[in-house]
Design an enzyme around this catalytic site. Structure first.
Site, short mmCIF file in Angstrom:
data_model
loop_
_atom_site.label_atom_id
_atom_site.label_comp_id
_atom_site.label_asym_id
_atom_site.label_seq_id
_atom_site.Cartn_x
_atom_site.Cartn_y
_atom_site.Cartn_z
N PHE A 108 4.22 61.73 -79.86
CA PHE A 108 3.28 62.66 -79.22
C PHE A 108 2.83 63.79 -80.13
O PHE A 108 1.78 64.41 -79.90
CB PHE A 108 3.92 63.25 -77.95
CG PHE A 108 4.92 64.35 -78.19
CD1 PHE A 108 4.55 65.67 -78.16
CD2 PHE A 108 6.25 64.05 -78.46
CE1 PHE A 108 5.47 66.69 -78.37
CE2 PHE A 108 7.18 65.04 -78.67
CZ PHE A 108 6.79 66.37 -78.64
N LYS A 109 3.58 64.06 -81.17
CA LYS A 109 3.27 65.23 -81.99
C LYS A 109 2.00 65.08 -82.82
O LYS A 109 1.49 66.06 -83.36
CB LYS A 109 4.47 65.57 -82.86
CG LYS A 109 5.66 65.97 -81.99
CD LYS A 109 6.91 66.31 -82.74
CE LYS A 109 8.02 66.66 -81.74
NZ LYS A 109 9.28 67.03 -82.37
N ASP A 110 1.46 63.85 -82.88
CA ASP A 110 0.17 63.67 -83.54
C ASP A 110 -0.93 64.50 -82.86
O ASP A 110 -1.86 64.96 -83.53
CB ASP A 110 -0.24 62.20 -83.53
CG ASP A 110 0.60 61.36 -84.48
OD1 ASP A 110 0.91 61.84 -85.58
OD2 ASP A 110 0.93 60.21 -84.13
#
Length: 454
Positions: A108-110
């Site tokens: 999710f950190k993208d």
């Protein structure tokens, strides 16, 4: 929109300033001066993640970028996603899984880091400056930061990896990048040691060149939160506008939880935010017992959640529990972690109206993965499985799938489960040479390394 520190000293800061500063000078975290209210009717008229971002992000960038400038940046921000609309959604009975792992690093950190990197570069171009990106990672932050920043020649990225629990694929996502502006540093210490080194670096800044920024990519940077707010509104349209949203969120540093809370403050109809943690349970102990005290880190099969202090939790205490009383916040955190943080009982009980929490150990996580697969033929990664445990059958919950199972192949081999299709970005990592740099777990070693490679 202007910003200020939770601890009261940094005030009336514009967006570019807080983006490039990261941590406030008084040690606090930046917050918007007010919560912008999002028109849900306009949200309902959107049909994509990007259209939602175009309605949300300009509220926060307006003090430094025009709406047109911001939208132009957004149109080229998110790249190399394997899902046409970046986010996926699958529903199984009362559980919907919000898939946030379709980006280039399969986590999710993208979302937040590609957004941060795009705006970092815009500011650097405007000011004709360069920057050092410095961060610590317990799993996914580092690879997302490296991937997001490597294309920008004005940025050099130094990521600290703890000498401990991390899957081989997570490590290789950072150690196999061949680029002159990327450095993966294996530190002789824990994730908390790495975090402490990063915090000290932001205080000292003695390795920087003239006219050079030091940039934060950990979730203390407000732009990380903004990128994550957007997919909560996306869940709202993907599920056809439910009146009461309930999210179960696997968390360590509390960034995803605070992004959900931010969406709630901005008008999203959230009924419950379930804070799901593994055996590193400081957040569970707070919500369950009013005990926010630091313990040693336990290594688990959900390594991105293996931390002892949740960085973004200060924002919630400030905004929700203390009604933005910066003096009370400063007094409370000045003695932490040497002394536990305990709220007055009536103040702490406010949390029960919106928050709940669950604590899930490794064996429960494995059981949940097996049970969910047997029932739905769908594989949860070990972080998502934590959030999928103990959700009530009489409510509909949205579970955040924060990483792809293919990042943890050893776990699924142990469980005798087939991972299935592997994201293209992960397929050939095992065949690439690693380029790790080893340093001692102290600040002087870090400062010397950055100085020599700056």
């Amino acid at each position: 929109m202007l910003f200020h520190s939770t601890r009261g000293e940094d005030i009336k800061k514009d967006f570019s300033s807080i983006l490039m500063q990261g941590l406030a000078s008084d040690g606090g975290l930046f917050m918007p001066d007010h919560w912008p209210q999002i028109d849900l009717d306009k949200i309902k008229n959107t049909s994509s993640f990007l259209e939602i971002a175009e309605l949300i992000v300009p509220h926060f960038t307006s003090s430094s970028f025009s709406k047109k400038e911001t939208i132009n940046i957004l149109k080229k921000t998110w790249h190399d996603f394997e899902h046409q609309d970046f986010v996926g959604l699958e529903t199984f009975g009362n559980i919907s899984v919000l898939e946030l792992f379709h980006g280039p690093t399969a986590a999710f950190k993208d979302f937040g880091l590609q957004l941060s990197a795009a705006f970092f570069n815009e500011v650097l171009e405007k000011e004709n400056k360069t920057a050092i990106v410095l961060g610590a990672t317990s799993g996914d932050t580092g690879s997302a930061a490296i991937d997001a920043c490597k294309q920008f020649s004005r940025i050099k990225t130094f990521i600290l990896l703890p000498n401990g629990n991390m899957s081989e694929i997570q490590r290789r996502q950072m150690s196999t990048i061949k680029s002159d502006n990327v450095f993966a540093l294996r530190v002789d210490g824990t994730f908390d040691d790495c975090q402490d080194m990063v915090k000290l670096a932001f205080n000292k800044r003695d390795f920087l060149n003239e006219n050079q920024y030091l940039l934060a990519v950990n979730s203390i940077n407000w732009m990380r939160i903004v990128g994550q707010i957007c997919y909560y509104f996306y869940a709202f349209i993907a599920l056809k506008y439910p009146e009461d949203l309930r999210f179960s969120i696997p968390t360590g540093n509390f960034g995803n939880v605070f992004a959900a809370y931010s969406a709630y403050k901005m008008g999203l109809p959230i009924k419950e935010i379930k804070v799901a943690v593994n055996s590193n349970d400081i957040l569970f102990r707070f919500f369950d017992q009013n005990d926010y005290s630091k313990f040693d880190v336990n290594e688990t099969i959900s390594p991105s959640m293996d931390i002892s202090v949740a960085s973004n939790f200060e924002r919630l205490v400030y905004d929700f529990f203390l009604d933005r009383n910066s003096q009370a916040l400063q007094e409370m955190f000045s003695n932490f972690p040497n002394q536990p943080l305990n709220l007055k009982k009536n103040t702490w009980q406010k949390g029960k109206a919106l928050f709940s929490s669950i604590r899930v150990n490794d064996q429960q996580t494995k059981s949940r993965i097996i049970e969910f697969y047997a029932k739905n033929q769908y594989l949860l990664d070990p972080h998502t499985a934590v959030a999928a445990d103990l959700v009530e059958d009489n409510h509909d919950y949205i579970i955040l799938a924060t990483a792809h199972p293919a990042k943890f192949p050893q776990l699924y081999a142990e469980l005798n489960l087939d991972i299935g299709k592997v994201p293209r970005s992960l397929k050939h990592l095992s065949q690439l040479d690693e380029n790790l740099h080893f340093i001692r777990g102290d600040y002087s070693a870090l400062a010397s390394y950055i100085h020599n490679n700056n």
